[in-house]
Write a protein that holds these residues in place. Structure first.
Motif, PDB file in Angstrom:
ATOM      1  N   THR A  50       0.832  -1.189   0.000  1.00 18.25           N
ATOM      2  CA  THR A  50       0.000   0.000   0.000  1.00 18.25           C
ATOM      3  C   THR A  50       0.875   1.251   0.000  1.00 18.25           C
ATOM      4  N   SER A  51       0.517   2.229  -0.782  1.00 14.47           N
ATOM      5  CA  SER A  51       1.368   3.417  -0.954  1.00 14.47           C
ATOM      6  C   SER A  51       1.216   4.442   0.163  1.00 14.47           C
TER       7      SER A  51
ATOM      8  N   THR B 217       3.474   3.216  17.797  1.00 15.47           N
ATOM      9  CA  THR B 217       2.968   3.267  16.421  1.00 15.47           C
ATOM     10  C   THR B 217       3.403   4.547  15.721  1.00 15.47           C
ATOM     11  N   SER B 218       3.307   5.673  16.404  1.00 10.14           N
ATOM     12  CA  SER B 218       3.634   6.957  15.776  1.00 10.14           C
ATOM     13  C   SER B 218       5.115   7.078  15.428  1.00 10.14           C
ATOM     14  N   LYS B 219       5.954   6.250  16.044  1.00  5.68           N
ATOM     15  CA  LYS B 219       7.389   6.287  15.730  1.00  5.68           C
ATOM     16  C   LYS B 219       7.654   5.917  14.271  1.00  5.68           C
ATOM     17  N   LEU B 220       6.753   5.143  13.690  1.00  3.74           N
ATOM     18  CA  LEU B 220       6.931   4.714  12.299  1.00  3.74           C
ATOM     19  C   LEU B 220       6.411   5.755  11.311  1.00  3.74           C
ATOM     20  N   ALA B 221       5.691   6.739  11.818  1.00  2.00           N
ATOM     21  CA  ALA B 221       4.981   7.663  10.941  1.00  2.00           C
ATOM     22  C   ALA B 221       5.907   8.636  10.220  1.00  2.00           C
ATOM     23  N   ASP B 222       5.547   8.951   8.987  1.00  4.72           N
ATOM     24  CA  ASP B 222       6.157  10.072   8.268  1.00  4.72           C
ATOM     25  C   ASP B 222       5.535  11.382   8.727  1.00  4.72           C
TER      26      ASP B 222
ATOM     27  N   GLN C  45       6.965  -3.421   6.665  1.00  2.26           N
ATOM     28  CA  GLN C  45       7.238  -3.790   5.274  1.00  2.26           C
ATOM     29  C   GLN C  45       6.722  -2.732   4.319  1.00  2.26           C
ATOM     30  N   ALA C  46       5.549  -2.196   4.620  1.00  7.79           N
ATOM     31  CA  ALA C  46       4.995  -1.121   3.785  1.00  7.79           C
ATOM     32  C   ALA C  46       5.932   0.084   3.797  1.00  7.79           C
ATOM     33  N   LYS C  47       6.437   0.411   4.967  1.00  9.70           N
ATOM     34  CA  LYS C  47       7.358   1.554   5.099  1.00  9.70           C
ATOM     35  C   LYS C  47       8.628   1.308   4.277  1.00  9.70           C
ATOM     36  N   GLN C  48       9.157   0.105   4.368  1.00 12.89           N
ATOM     37  CA  GLN C  48      10.361  -0.237   3.600  1.00 12.89           C
ATOM     38  C   GLN C  48      10.099  -0.177   2.101  1.00 12.89           C
ATOM     39  N   ASN C  49       8.853  -0.427   1.717  1.00  9.97           N
ATOM     40  CA  ASN C  49       8.483  -0.375   0.296  1.00  9.97           C
ATOM     41  C   ASN C  49       8.110   1.027  -0.166  1.00  9.97           C
ATOM     42  N   GLY C  50       8.260   2.009   0.734  1.00 11.13           N
ATOM     43  CA  GLY C  50       8.062   3.396   0.336  1.00 11.13           C
ATOM     44  C   GLY C  50       6.734   4.006   0.726  1.00 11.13           C
TER      45      GLY C  50
END
Length: 713
Positions: free
Chosen positions: A181-182, A222-227, A204-209
């Motif tokens: 998912t983008s 959870t928010s640590k992963l956020a852009d 994995q989604a984050k690693q895929n962009g």
């Protein structure tokens, strides 16, 4: 989190002194699977736990699952029926217990009608037991008053999905699509701590962009992963979604082809957007306009996108409208019914999904049928072998049952697998109401805070002993094996229901001898309903997890919903204009801070099970209040001291924990502790007008430090 390797099997059943148990975790909605190796070494027993492979969590197990067995073997497990005499519990036989129920329920209903008895269920029951409890209420007791603690879990999202899509299922698409998912929006959900075994999909989604947007007044794992983390003011999530929609409409990101072909209500929504001002949204939510624009553009322009909601936006007095507005985002951008696109409401409880599909909810019959729909009533009455006119009508929500108890409209209550004196809002009111009952029967594995108030407590089986099926957050039906022997006089929930029905003279309708036999009737009862399980069998579930709807034997199950059409009769989804609604309770001079509640990783719900797991209890031995240092200084609260938290309803006590990760106008307290630490003693009992969800996430409070009270907590 433990990751298993290879084929998922760690232990071999070679040692004659060992007992190998296969099961699945009793806690969250992922339903991870495991093996437990029980070994006898002299007079001592040891236990080792290993995750096993499954199609949802891919052989992962979090800290709760690794230690769940500790409560299953805990010495405080209820082992015998207990009857209260002169304020103390005494052991009685099952015969005496059943006669007590028969006599008390008969006497209450004889003078006050069938609806003078209420039934209160649980999102932790198996599908078979949830189904049977609904049937028990309506056939054995003939009462319309049944609801369950899942009302406090997903009712806002369930109502919103039903009205928008025509169907309610946790995820509208496959979990395996998340990594591709983008753009992902996580609104009021802390998946990293509440469902950690599926968190790798998001990594994995984050690693895929993927661009990840988190909406939460707190910084979390959870928010640590956020852009982009939007630290929204509590209770203004619906307004924030309006801000996103304003940008999407204003900048031309609407998928007009999808909207025209597959939705209704677009004109009204478009007209509503003309009245929305981004500057007003900024002022209401405390989110800068440029961040609102950034989030809206990222989601709208991404080729694929998914939105997930959970209790943070759902447990509000405008939770239904908030979820509807996030669904509006999905629909106007056309991001549903195709690969990598969809909406998901992350179920909290182990079987919160299945628990409402098959009859525990006040307005529902098995298969997600409506209790007020004439054809639905006729079908279920035929399956059950009763006259349709004898089937009770619609009852009320879980907390409204407490209000009816207080008004003496419900005089007897049967509680199975739930702890309402802790999980309901305004818990002091609920406790007083339960104490006023003429008869309170509680079925549980431990003497919970609610069980302590009961007239009779019946001992039920735990997850290692109780075979059955569950439906996880994806909408996949799973089978839970059980090999552990029942301790002493413990019985399964389904057995207890069948035995009570027999003494009430309704045994003909409850002549089941196994969970699989109950499931066979459930399959038939669900046939043709929106939650259609007819094509699912135990034999199949022993090999695989199956998505519903699955209408026939050989059907693969429906992993992705709405590829061709939505579940409304015309095949179209419903858009809805949502005003900038706010919580019914606001901060004031007397109560100047927002309180929001939630979970911590090692504990589950009211903590009845996890507080009896030494490995889990040791990580959080007591409750805490997360508070910004500047706020703490203002109220003269030092770190690690007891704090009294007060609202218009009551007070609770927790230990201070400084955090720069929370808004200065907000404090956070977890929900897992009882007595003086029970935070629901102060939460508001205002309800969402549509789904009857209480406003757990927004409550006005004041705080002050306490002294010399350490020993009283």
């Amino acid at each position: 989190m433990t990751k298993v390797l290879g084929n998922g099997l760690r232990f071999e059943e070679q040692d004659s002194s060992a007992n190998l148990l296969h099961s699945q975790c009793p806690f969250c909605s992922v339903q991870c699977t495991m093996q437990i190796l029980e070994k006898t070494e002299g007079e001592r027993k040891t236990y080792k736990v290993a995750p096993t492979q499954n199609s949802t969590s891919n052989g992962r197990l979090c800290i709760k699952g690794l230690n769940a067995h500790q409560h299953a073997y805990h010495p405080e497990r209820l082992q015998y029926p207990l009857l209260k005499a002169d304020g103390k519990f005494v052991r009685v036989s099952w015969k005496e217990a059943l006669e007590f129920i028969k006599e008390n329920f008969f006497n209450i209903q004889k003078g006050n009608g069938c609806d003078s008895i209420g039934v209160y269920g649980s999102g932790s029951l198996t599908n078979e037991e949830a189904y049977l409890l609904g049937k028990f209420a309506r056939v054995a007791l003939k009462t319309k008053y049944i609801d369950y603690n899942g009302r406090f879990c997903m009712s806002a999202a369930a109502s919103a999905m039903n009205d928008a899509f025509g169907m309610d299922r946790g995820l509208t698409n496959k979990i395996t699509e998340i990594p591709y998912t983008s753009c992902i929006i996580l609104a009021g959900t802390n998946i990293a701590e509440c469902q950690p075994t599926i968190w790798p999909y998001f990594h994995q989604a984050k690693q895929n962009g993927a661009f990840i947007i988190v909406i939460d007044p707190r910084e979390t794992a959870t928010s640590k992963l956020a852009d982009l983390h939007l630290k929204v003011k509590p209770g203004t999530d619906a307004a924030l979604a309006n801000g996103f929609l304003k940008v999407i409409f204003e900048e031309g990101y609407v998928d007009q082809v999808f909207v025209d072909q597959k939705t209704e209500g677009f004109a009204e929504l478009k007209a509503h957007m003309n009245h929305i001002q981004l500057e007003e949204i900024e002022a209401l939510t405390d989110i800068p306009a440029e961040k609102i624009r950034l989030a809206a553009r990222q989601y709208a322009t991404a080729p694929t996108g998914m939105i997930f909601t959970a209790r943070g936006v759902e447990q509000q007095t405008n939770g239904y409208l908030t979820v509807r507005n996030f669904i509006n985002l999905v629909l106007v951008t056309g991001k549903i019914g195709k690969f990598g696109c969809g909406f998901g409401a992350i179920t909290g409880q182990a079987n919160g999904q299945g628990g409402r599909e098959h009859g525990q909810k006040a307005d529902q019959l098995p298969g997600y049928r409506s209790i007020v729909h004439p054809e639905h009533r006729k079908y279920i009455a035929k399956v059950w072998g009763i006259d349709e006119k004898d089937l009770p009508g619609k009852g009320v929500s879980a907390f409204e049952m407490m209000q009816k108890i207080a008004k003496k409209e419900i005089l007897g209550l049967f509680v199975m697998g739930s702890n309402p004196v802790m999980s309901n809002p305004n818990a002091l009111f609920v406790e007083k109401a339960l104490k006023s009952l003429q008869c309170l029967i509680v079925v549980d594995t431990f003497l919970s805070e609610t069980a302590q108030l009961a007239d009779l407590v019946l001992p039920s089986s735990g997850y290692l002993e109780d075979e059955g099926t569950m439906t996880n957050f994806e909408g996949r039906v799973t089978w839970r094996p059980a090999k552990k022997e029942l301790p002493n006089e413990v019985k399964h929930d389904w057995q207890i229901l069948c035995e009570i029905a027999k003494v009430l003279g309704k045994g003909t309708y409850f002549s089941f001898s196994s969970p699989e036999e109950i499931f066979e009737e459930l399959r038939l009862a669900s046939k043709g309903g929106k939650a259609d399980y007819y094509g699912i069998t135990y034999d199949r579930l022993r090999r695989e997890r199956v998505y519903w709807p699955c209408p026939s034997i050989g059907h693969p199950g429906t992993g992705r919903l709405f590829e061709q059409a939505f579940a409304h009769p015309d095949g179209k989804a419903r858009l809805m204009a949502v005003e900038n609604k706010y919580p019914k309770e606001s901060i004031s001079e007397n109560y100047p801070l927002y309180l929001t509640t939630g979970r911590v990783l090692p504990h589950y719900l009211t903590g009845v099970q996890t507080r009896r797991s030494p490995a889990l209890a040791a990580r959080y031995t007591e409750s805490f209040i997360e508070i910004h240092p500047k706020t703490a200084k203002k109220y003269k609260i030092e770190p690690n001291v007891l704090v009294k938290i007060e609202s218009a309803r009551g007070s609770a006590v927790a230990r201070s924990k400084y955090s720069l990760k929370i808004r200065e106008d907000t404090v956070f307290v977890p929900i897992h502790w009882g007595r003086k630490q029970n935070i629901n003693q102060i939460t508001t009992d205002d309800l969402d007008p549509v789904c009857k969800m209480p406003g757990f996430k927004v409550c006005a409070v004041k705080i002050r430090p306490m002294v010399n009270l350490e020993k009283s907590v």
